[in-house]
Design a protein around this motif. Structure first.
Motif, PDB file in Angstrom:
ATOM      1  N   ASP A 220       0.846  -1.183   0.000  1.00 57.89           N
ATOM      2  CA  ASP A 220       0.000   0.000   0.000  1.00 57.89           C
ATOM      3  C   ASP A 220       0.884   1.237   0.000  1.00 57.89           C
ATOM      4  OD1 ASP A 220      -2.287   1.525  -0.012  1.00 57.89           O
ATOM      5  OD2 ASP A 220      -2.986   0.908   1.981  1.00 57.89           O
ATOM      6  N   TYR A 221       0.282   2.373  -0.316  1.00 60.61           N
ATOM      7  CA  TYR A 221       1.004   3.620  -0.497  1.00 60.61           C
ATOM      8  C   TYR A 221       0.284   4.725   0.261  1.00 60.61           C
ATOM      9  CZ  TYR A 221       4.868   4.794  -3.695  1.00 60.61           C
ATOM     10  OH  TYR A 221       6.085   5.057  -4.248  1.00 60.61           O
ATOM     11  N   LEU A 222       1.024   5.596   0.919  1.00 58.87           N
ATOM     12  CA  LEU A 222       0.443   6.767   1.569  1.00 58.87           C
ATOM     13  C   LEU A 222       1.358   7.955   1.277  1.00 58.87           C
ATOM     14  CD1 LEU A 222      -2.072   7.323   3.223  1.00 58.87           C
ATOM     15  CD2 LEU A 222      -0.744   6.966   5.300  1.00 58.87           C
ATOM     16  N   VAL A 223       0.774   8.984   0.643  1.00 60.37           N
ATOM     17  CA  VAL A 223       1.563  10.140   0.216  1.00 60.37           C
ATOM     18  C   VAL A 223       1.615  11.186   1.316  1.00 60.37           C
ATOM     19  CG1 VAL A 223       1.745  11.994  -1.488  1.00 60.37           C
ATOM     20  CG2 VAL A 223       0.989   9.721  -2.205  1.00 60.37           C
ATOM     21  N   LYS A 224       2.819  11.683   1.590  1.00 54.91           N
ATOM     22  CA  LYS A 224       2.998  12.754   2.573  1.00 54.91           C
ATOM     23  C   LYS A 224       2.559  14.102   1.981  1.00 54.91           C
ATOM     24  CE  LYS A 224       7.177  10.589   4.501  1.00 54.91           C
ATOM     25  NZ  LYS A 224       8.619  10.777   4.730  1.00 54.91           N
ATOM     26  N   PRO A 225       2.010  14.991   2.798  1.00 56.15           N
ATOM     27  CA  PRO A 225       1.607  14.786   4.193  1.00 56.15           C
ATOM     28  C   PRO A 225       0.321  13.985   4.260  1.00 56.15           C
ATOM     29  CG  PRO A 225       1.017  16.995   3.485  1.00 56.15           C
ATOM     30  CD  PRO A 225       1.750  16.384   2.335  1.00 56.15           C
ATOM     31  N   PHE A 226       0.216  13.087   5.224  1.00 57.54           N
ATOM     32  CA  PHE A 226      -0.956  12.228   5.321  1.00 57.54           C
ATOM     33  C   PHE A 226      -1.700  12.484   6.631  1.00 57.54           C
ATOM     34  CE2 PHE A 226       2.930   9.858   6.405  1.00 57.54           C
ATOM     35  CZ  PHE A 226       2.714   9.615   7.752  1.00 57.54           C
ATOM     36  N   ASP A 227      -2.969  12.115   6.632  1.00 61.65           N
ATOM     37  CA  ASP A 227      -3.797  12.236   7.821  1.00 61.65           C
ATOM     38  C   ASP A 227      -3.513  11.055   8.744  1.00 61.65           C
ATOM     39  OD1 ASP A 227      -6.424  13.666   8.947  1.00 61.65           O
ATOM     40  OD2 ASP A 227      -6.625  11.491   9.195  1.00 61.65           O
ATOM     41  N   LEU A 228      -3.283  11.308  10.011  1.00 65.04           N
ATOM     42  CA  LEU A 228      -2.924  10.242  10.936  1.00 65.04           C
ATOM     43  C   LEU A 228      -4.056   9.244  11.148  1.00 65.04           C
ATOM     44  CD1 LEU A 228      -0.871  12.337  13.507  1.00 65.04           C
ATOM     45  CD2 LEU A 228       0.021  10.598  11.947  1.00 65.04           C
ATOM     46  N   ASP A 229      -5.278   9.712  11.056  1.00 58.12           N
ATOM     47  CA  ASP A 229      -6.411   8.790  11.162  1.00 58.12           C
ATOM     48  C   ASP A 229      -6.405   7.803   9.995  1.00 58.12           C
ATOM     49  OD1 ASP A 229      -7.451   9.764  13.520  1.00 58.12           O
ATOM     50  OD2 ASP A 229      -8.699  11.260  12.537  1.00 58.12           O
ATOM     51  N   GLU A 230      -6.073   8.304   8.803  1.00 53.65           N
ATOM     52  CA  GLU A 230      -6.006   7.418   7.649  1.00 53.65           C
ATOM     53  C   GLU A 230      -4.873   6.412   7.812  1.00 53.65           C
ATOM     54  OE1 GLU A 230      -5.648   7.417   2.757  1.00 53.65           O
ATOM     55  OE2 GLU A 230      -5.507   9.318   3.853  1.00 53.65           O
ATOM     56  N   LEU A 231      -3.745   6.854   8.379  1.00 53.58           N
ATOM     57  CA  LEU A 231      -2.629   5.947   8.624  1.00 53.58           C
ATOM     58  C   LEU A 231      -3.074   4.789   9.523  1.00 53.58           C
ATOM     59  CD1 LEU A 231       0.399   5.183   8.508  1.00 53.58           C
ATOM     60  CD2 LEU A 231       0.747   6.688  10.481  1.00 53.58           C
ATOM     61  N   VAL A 232      -3.817   5.105  10.564  1.00 51.46           N
ATOM     62  CA  VAL A 232      -4.292   4.068  11.492  1.00 51.46           C
ATOM     63  C   VAL A 232      -5.201   3.075  10.775  1.00 51.46           C
ATOM     64  CG1 VAL A 232      -5.732   3.631  13.521  1.00 51.46           C
ATOM     65  CG2 VAL A 232      -4.061   5.494  13.551  1.00 51.46           C
ATOM     66  N   VAL A 233      -6.111   3.582   9.941  1.00 49.85           N
ATOM     67  CA  VAL A 233      -7.024   2.712   9.196  1.00 49.85           C
ATOM     68  C   VAL A 233      -6.243   1.791   8.264  1.00 49.85           C
ATOM     69  CG1 VAL A 233      -8.845   2.661   7.450  1.00 49.85           C
ATOM     70  CG2 VAL A 233      -8.991   4.272   9.347  1.00 49.85           C
ATOM     71  N   ARG A 234      -5.240   2.346   7.582  1.00 50.75           N
ATOM     72  CA  ARG A 234      -4.429   1.532   6.669  1.00 50.75           C
ATOM     73  C   ARG A 234      -3.670   0.440   7.449  1.00 50.75           C
ATOM     74  NH1 ARG A 234      -3.053   4.038   1.611  1.00 50.75           N
ATOM     75  NH2 ARG A 234      -4.663   5.574   1.133  1.00 50.75           N
TER      76      ARG A 234
ATOM     77  N   LEU B 114      -4.066  -3.626   6.905  1.00 54.45           N
ATOM     78  CA  LEU B 114      -2.925  -4.446   6.494  1.00 54.45           C
ATOM     79  C   LEU B 114      -2.559  -5.483   7.550  1.00 54.45           C
ATOM     80  CD1 LEU B 114      -0.594  -1.732   4.918  1.00 54.45           C
ATOM     81  CD2 LEU B 114      -1.709  -3.607   3.708  1.00 54.45           C
ATOM     82  N   ALA B 115      -2.724  -5.133   8.831  1.00 50.10           N
ATOM     83  CA  ALA B 115      -2.308  -6.027   9.914  1.00 50.10           C
ATOM     84  C   ALA B 115      -3.153  -7.295   9.980  1.00 50.10           C
ATOM     85  CB  ALA B 115      -2.367  -5.296  11.252  1.00 50.10           C
ATOM     86  N   ARG B 116      -4.306  -7.265   9.356  1.00 47.30           N
ATOM     87  CA  ARG B 116      -5.192  -8.426   9.405  1.00 47.30           C
ATOM     88  C   ARG B 116      -4.850  -9.472   8.354  1.00 47.30           C
ATOM     89  NH1 ARG B 116      -8.984  -4.055  10.213  1.00 47.30           N
ATOM     90  NH2 ARG B 116      -9.616  -4.000  12.401  1.00 47.30           N
ATOM     91  N   ARG B 117      -3.849  -9.215   7.554  1.00 47.53           N
ATOM     92  CA  ARG B 117      -3.452 -10.192   6.551  1.00 47.53           C
ATOM     93  C   ARG B 117      -1.943 -10.128   6.364  1.00 47.53           C
ATOM     94  NH1 ARG B 117      -2.501  -7.387   1.679  1.00 47.53           N
ATOM     95  NH2 ARG B 117      -3.422  -5.314   1.559  1.00 47.53           N
ATOM     96  N   ARG B 118      -1.380 -11.194   5.862  1.00 51.08           N
ATOM     97  CA  ARG B 118       0.025 -11.167   5.485  1.00 51.08           C
ATOM     98  C   ARG B 118       0.124 -10.706   4.041  1.00 51.08           C
ATOM     99  NH1 ARG B 118       2.382 -10.162   9.511  1.00 51.08           N
ATOM    100  NH2 ARG B 118       4.382 -10.855   8.702  1.00 51.08           N
ATOM    101  N   SER B 119       1.287 -10.281   3.667  1.00 47.77           N
ATOM    102  CA  SER B 119       1.448  -9.732   2.321  1.00 47.77           C
ATOM    103  C   SER B 119       1.357 -10.815   1.255  1.00 47.77           C
ATOM    104  CB  SER B 119       2.798  -9.031   2.200  1.00 47.77           C
ATOM    105  OG  SER B 119       3.004  -8.589   0.878  1.00 47.77           O
TER     106      SER B 119
END
Length: 223
Positions: free
Chosen positions: A98-112, A116-121
């Motif tokens: 996944d990709y997150l472009v700076k500057p990013f919203d911290l709430d969105e970072l948490v959601v991402r 992602l944590a619920r699955r392996r790559s």
């Protein structure tokens, strides 16, 4: 609680991210350069890797490439100021999830992170347990450098076990991976596991496939 690793050389940003994630019950380790981050990734278990693209000593793409080449299937979220589609394609081709472009919203970072944590790559192309190597690109399995011949069902079973290594995989999960919601009679999995063991373990002096009584099966690098 999720446990993530942030590899970021902007110390102010790193401190902000770490503090915010702690409020969301997400534990965050930090490395400020690529080499240190790669070492931490190899030495510890993390649910997600937050990886800056531009890093000193080793850039983010190289870190990602090294981890994928070594069989690590940790989900990787790339953090970057580059928002060109070509940069994103390069990242995905290297193994980013996944990709997150700076500057990013911290709430969105948490959601991402939570997603992602619920699955392996699914980006990893090489799985390994001891001298057993599964190459997902060339569709080959080798042990001690010798090619192993597997049936399609044996391949599916082994891939599930190798992705989970060294964790236990339940009988139900293995059946679902092969037959979905309609498994055949109760002996079918037993028969396929026999053939898988015959291919993977029988020619060698150490067994890697182990039955965990009452729980399922697991690949273990032990005698």
């Amino acid at each position: 609680m999720f446990h993530v690793l942030l590899i970021e050389d902007d110390l102010d940003l790193a401190e902000t991210v770490i503090d915010y994630l702690s409020l969301e019950n997400i534990e965050c380790d930090h490395a400020s350069n690529g080499i240190a981050g790669l070492q931490l990734s190899q030495d510890n278990h993390y649910d997600v890797l937050l990886l800056d693209l531009n890093l000193p000593r080793m850039d983010g793409l190289t870190v990602c490439e090294r981890l994928r080449g070594q069989g690590y299937d940790i989900p990787i979220l790339m953090l970057t100021a580059r928002d060109q589609i070509s940069d994103k394609i390069t990242g995905f081709n290297t193994g980013t999830d996944d990709y997150l472009v700076k500057p990013f919203d911290l709430d969105e970072l948490v959601v991402r992170i939570q997603a992602l944590a619920r699955r392996r790559s699914g980006q990893v192309q090489r799985l390994q347990c001891d001298d057993l190597i599964m190459d997902l690109q060339t569709k080959t399995v080798t042990r001690r450098g010798l090619n192993l011949k597997l049936s399609p069902t044996s391949w599916q079973l082994l891939e599930v076990l190798m992705r989970a290594y060294p964790d236990v995989v339940s009988k139900q999960k293995l059946e679902a991976a092969i037959w979905g919601d309609s498994p055949p009679d109760s002996d079918s999995l037993k028969v396929h596991m026999f053939h898988l063991r015959k291919a993977v373990d029988a020619p060698f002096d150490k067994n890697l496939i182990h039955t965990i009584s009452g729980h399922g099966f697991a690949l273990r690098n032990e005698t």
